[in-house]
Scaffold this motif. Structure first.
Motif, mmCIF file in Angstrom:
data_model
loop_
_atom_site.group_PDB
_atom_site.id
_atom_site.type_symbol
_atom_site.label_atom_id
_atom_site.label_comp_id
_atom_site.label_asym_id
_atom_site.label_seq_id
_atom_site.Cartn_x
_atom_site.Cartn_y
_atom_site.Cartn_z
ATOM 1 N N CYS A 157 1.008 -1.216 0.221
ATOM 2 C CA CYS A 157 0.241 -0.020 -0.219
ATOM 3 C C CYS A 157 0.954 1.250 0.087
ATOM 4 N N ILE A 158 2.088 1.241 0.817
ATOM 5 C CA ILE A 158 2.903 2.419 0.645
ATOM 6 C C ILE A 158 4.111 2.093 0.101
ATOM 7 N N VAL A 159 4.549 2.774 -0.889
ATOM 8 C CA VAL A 159 5.743 2.727 -1.676
ATOM 9 C C VAL A 159 6.449 4.168 -1.771
ATOM 10 N N ILE A 160 7.631 3.924 -1.113
ATOM 11 C CA ILE A 160 8.585 5.223 -1.043
ATOM 12 C C ILE A 160 9.548 5.153 -2.235
ATOM 13 N N GLU A 161 9.187 6.431 -3.281
ATOM 14 C CA GLU A 161 9.675 6.462 -4.295
ATOM 15 C C GLU A 161 11.192 7.036 -4.262
ATOM 16 N N ASN A 162 11.246 8.111 -3.135
ATOM 17 C CA ASN A 162 12.655 8.965 -3.069
ATOM 18 C C ASN A 162 12.583 9.216 -1.766
#
Length: 807
Positions: A74-79
């Motif tokens: 559900c949570i995706v850290i891109e940068n």
């Protein structure tokens, strides 16, 4: 009932051209990537302008959450500054997107994002260190953690003994900054919001006793665990925190230049906002669980600064003392278990530090650092709260909703300066306390804590939208000179001794003891020595004036007392007359109602008895005359039957005596007699049954009549009771009338006494050579009495001179 999680419907989000993704750019003033630190600019006038710093911290999964299949990406850290939220299946966001309302993917940007692998020391270095430097340089700072329940907010603020949080690291950095420049005395204490107070020796003893009592309570709580040989609790282990654990991440004192003559003292307070009531966490706990804690008030110091009245401030000088205070406060904090968190904070806890820079005996500046651990917003249908937990959740969500309203209103006012909307700071204790920081009297930053669970996705999305609005708020921090920020030093009675760095001679004179003032008067007595004759004449004239003023004030006091007595007596008489009228009206109304009720019941009983009798006897009713006639017929039939029986016996005897009679005639006669007897016997049985039925009907009617008579007796008894109550009320009215007569008699006697006193005063005024002044209003006399000692310095000089002459 579900507690909402602060849906910000007023936020305008921008969308990308993608079909299945909603992009939320939180930094709408610039399209370039946001730097790690907030953008700062200088506005005309030297003020510093910057956006609020908002950081994101993602909590790692627990073993139970992984077992429940909560990990659905559900949570995706891109940068380091951008994060994407993907709606999982079954969430309200996904259901809405499938219906064509909203999107299933959202993107947010932050000042900096910390993933699950980030340590506490790295979080402190990248988020709090800059505000820590501002705090040590004399500026105010605020950090508050925000998020849903079970997102790791308390862990971020306080941490564990092995991994200390932000709060212990800030305390450790402060003590390393102070170093050996610790002000040992406890006679300078924070007062209200931005002032300092000078304590007398007794007050210093009280402060030391309160501090010792807290430390003794912490020691008593930890000693049993250590003596048992078991594992120590985290709270007890916190008392042996070593500053070496995180000294390398703290602010070094060598980086800041301070004068060697300056000293520092650190005072801390720890309180919570529970169900919109403020409670001091450093107050000793009550012995009895039935007693409720005393709630504190949020007051205003007159300059627009909110503070908590009667809040306990404790002076700490080492990291060990700070750890004990944290343990003591956490033990008193409100916490409970819910379905989503076994130890859920049910209140907003606020730990405030005030650092006083002291030069000699003067407080040069006061800086404040507050760390607020907000309670988590929650949906009651997921946490399964009810009863007291439901009430707590409602108050938590309401205060967080008010915080969201304030931040939204701030942002709207900064976006459209032509239309300024009302900011509801005073709708919640939380926003009222931090109003100054949001309005520019300090720097504020927010740490948003979220978890990666799919079951709380909708609540996490609302938290992210709230942080989007918060990051758009621009803080304008004025760059005022230090002289304008100098605190006001007050005495132990709360009166200011220093204003704008200059000693107030008048306040300082009132702060001195009476003996010091007398010594000063004796020293000044030789400055103005008058001849003895002039002194005697002046004393006589002043004495005469004093007696005249005294008589005038006495007459005025008597007149005021008489006027107040007359007004009170008139009010009592009016109220008594009104009460008497009300009692009479009530008496009459009750009597009429009682009579009407009695008549109504009487008619109802009659009607009921008549209807019952008619319903039961409508078919079988027989008049009394017919009943008597039927009884007479029955008696006649009985007589005929007895005659026939006698005749039959005589006929049988005659047949036996005369055997020569014709047998056929005798047989016919006997058959006819038997038929007649049988018919008469049947009639007799029918009449007896009719008589028995009539007798039972008569008995039932008599029983009903007895019940009606008993009911009437009960009604009459109730009527008698009401009559007795009315007589009691009448006697009370008579007693009150007698008391009114006594009061009137006493008033007449007082009037006579007043007339006699006026006569005596008239005689005294004729003998006295001093003329009485004209009467003026009460306010004018009070104003003259208050201002005369300040204007007439001659009286004071004369008193000093007289004392010198006597000596």
């Amino acid at each position: 009932m579900e507690g909402s999680c602060l849906e910000m419907s007023t936020v305008n989000f921008s969308y990308e051209n993608s079909v299945d993704m909603q992009y939320v750019d939180m930094d709408i003033t610039c399209n370039t990537p946001v730097s790690t630190s907030s953008r700062q600019s200088v506005v005309p006038g030297g003020a510093e302008q910057q956006t609020m710093r908002v950081y994101l911290r993602v909590r790692p999964f627990s073993k139970g959450e992984l077992a429940d299949n909560e990990d659905q990406d559900c949570i995706v850290i891109e940068n380091s500054q951008t994060v994407t939220l993907n709606a999982p299946k079954g969430s309200a966001t996904m259901k809405s997107s499938e219906k064509g309302v909203g999107m299933s993917l959202h993107k947010f940007s932050f000042s900096q994002i910390f993933g699950p692998e980030m340590t506490q020391s790295e979080l402190f270095e990248d988020t709090v260190k800059s505000q820590m430097c501002d705090f040590l340089e004399g500026k105010n700072a605020l950090i508050f953690s925000y998020g849903v329940t079970n997102a790791g907010k308390t862990h971020t603020i306080q941490g564990t003994p092995k991994e200390p949080g932000i709060l212990p690291r800030v305390l450790d950095a402060t003590f390393h900054y102070i170093g050996s420049h610790v002000y040992e005395g406890m006679d300078l204490k924070p007062y209200h919001r931005n002032d300092a107070q000078h304590l007398d020796p007794d007050q210093v003893k009280q402060e030391r006793s309160a501090k010792a009592a807290i430390f003794a309570s912490v020691k008593e709580a930890c000693d049993p665990l250590r003596a048992s040989g078991g594992l120590e609790s985290p709270s007890c282990s916190a008392t042996i925190l070593s500053s070496s654990l995180f000294y390398d991440q703290t602010v070094s004192a060598s980086n800041l230049t301070e004068a060697d003559s300056s000293q520092f003292t650190l005072w801390v307070a720890f309180f919570e906002i529970y169900n919109e009531l403020v409670y001091d966490l450093l107050q000793p706990s009550l012995c009895s669980k039935s007693k409720k804690r005393a709630a504190l008030r949020v007051c205003d110091d007159g300059a627009g600064n909110a503070y908590v009245k009667d809040l306990r401030w404790i002076n700490i000088q080492t990291m060990g003392e700070a750890s004990k205070l944290l343990q003591f406060g956490n033990r008193n904090r409100s916490a409970a278990a819910t379905k989503m968190n076994q130890s859920s904070s049910r209140s907003h806890s606020i730990f405030t530090m005030k650092l006083l820079k002291i030069d000699g005996s003067t407080v040069k500046r006061i800086s404040e650092f507050s760390l607020c651990d907000l309670a988590g917003s929650e949906r009651c249908n997921k946490t399964k709260t009810f009863g007291e937990r439901l009430k707590e959740a409602a108050n938590i969500n309401n205060s967080l909703l008010t915080l969201g309203k304030c931040i939204t209103a701030l942002r709207n006012n900064q976006t459209d300066r032509m239309k300024s909307s009302y900011i509801p700071f005073r709708e919640s204790k939380l926003t009222k306390l931090f109003q100054n920081v949001f309005c520019g009297k300090g720097s504020a930053s927010m740490i948003v804590n979220i978890n990666q669970c799919a079951s709380t996705y909708d609540e996490t999305l609302h938290v992210m939208k709230f942080s989007a609005v918060a990051k758009q708020v621009v803080q304008v921090i004025p760059d005022k000179p230090l002289e304008a920020l100098a605190p006001c030093l007050v005495g132990h009675d709360g009166k200011p001794l220093v204003r704008n760095g200059v000693v107030d001679s008048q306040a300082l004179e009132s702060y001195l003891s009476e003996e010091e003032q007398l010594d000063d008067e004796e020293d000044e007595a030789d400055m103005s020595v008058l001849p003895q004759n002039e002194l005697v004449n002046m004393i006589e004239s002043l004495r005469t004036k004093f007696l005249a003023e005294r008589r005038r004030h006495l007459v005025q006091e008597m007149e005021i007392r008489k006027e107040m007595g007359d007004a009170m007596l008139q009010q009592l008489m009016e109220s008594e007359e009104l009460r008497t009228r009300q009692v009479e009206e009530l008496k009459e109304s009750y009597q009429v109602k009682l009579e009407n009720t009695f008549e109504m019941y009487k008619d109802a009983f009659k009607e009921h008895a008549y209807q019952s009798a008619m319903n039961n006897l409508e078919d079988d009713y027989v008049p009394l005359d017919e009943f008597i006639a039927e009884q007479e017929k029955v008696e006649a039939l009985k007589r005929k039957v007895s005659e026939l029986e006698t005749l039959t016996s005589s006929v049988k005897g005659s047949v036996c005596a005369h055997p020569t009679v014709d047998q056929s005639c005798q047989t016919n006669a006997t058959e006819a007699a038997d038929d007649r007897c049988e018919r008469l016997y049947k009639e007799k049985c029918g009449l007896e049954r009719i008589c028995e039925d009539k007798q039972q009907l008569v008995l039932s009617l008599e029983k009903r009549l007895m019940e009606v008579s008993e009911t009437l007796q009960k009604i009459s008894a109730g009527f008698l009771e009401k009559s007795a109550d009315l007589e009691v009320l009448q006697r009370r009215c008579d007693d009150q009338n007698k008391s009114m007569d006594d009061i009137i008699q006493q008033n007449v006697e007082k009037d006579r006494e007043l007339d006699s006193l006026k006569g005596e005063l008239a005689k005294l005024s004729q003998k006295s050579p001093v003329k009485l002044k004209t009467k003026r209003g009460l306010l004018a006399n009070i104003r003259e009495a208050v201002t005369s000692p300040r204007k007439n310095s001659t009286g004071r000089t004369l008193r000093k001179t007289v004392r010198a002459v006597h000596h």
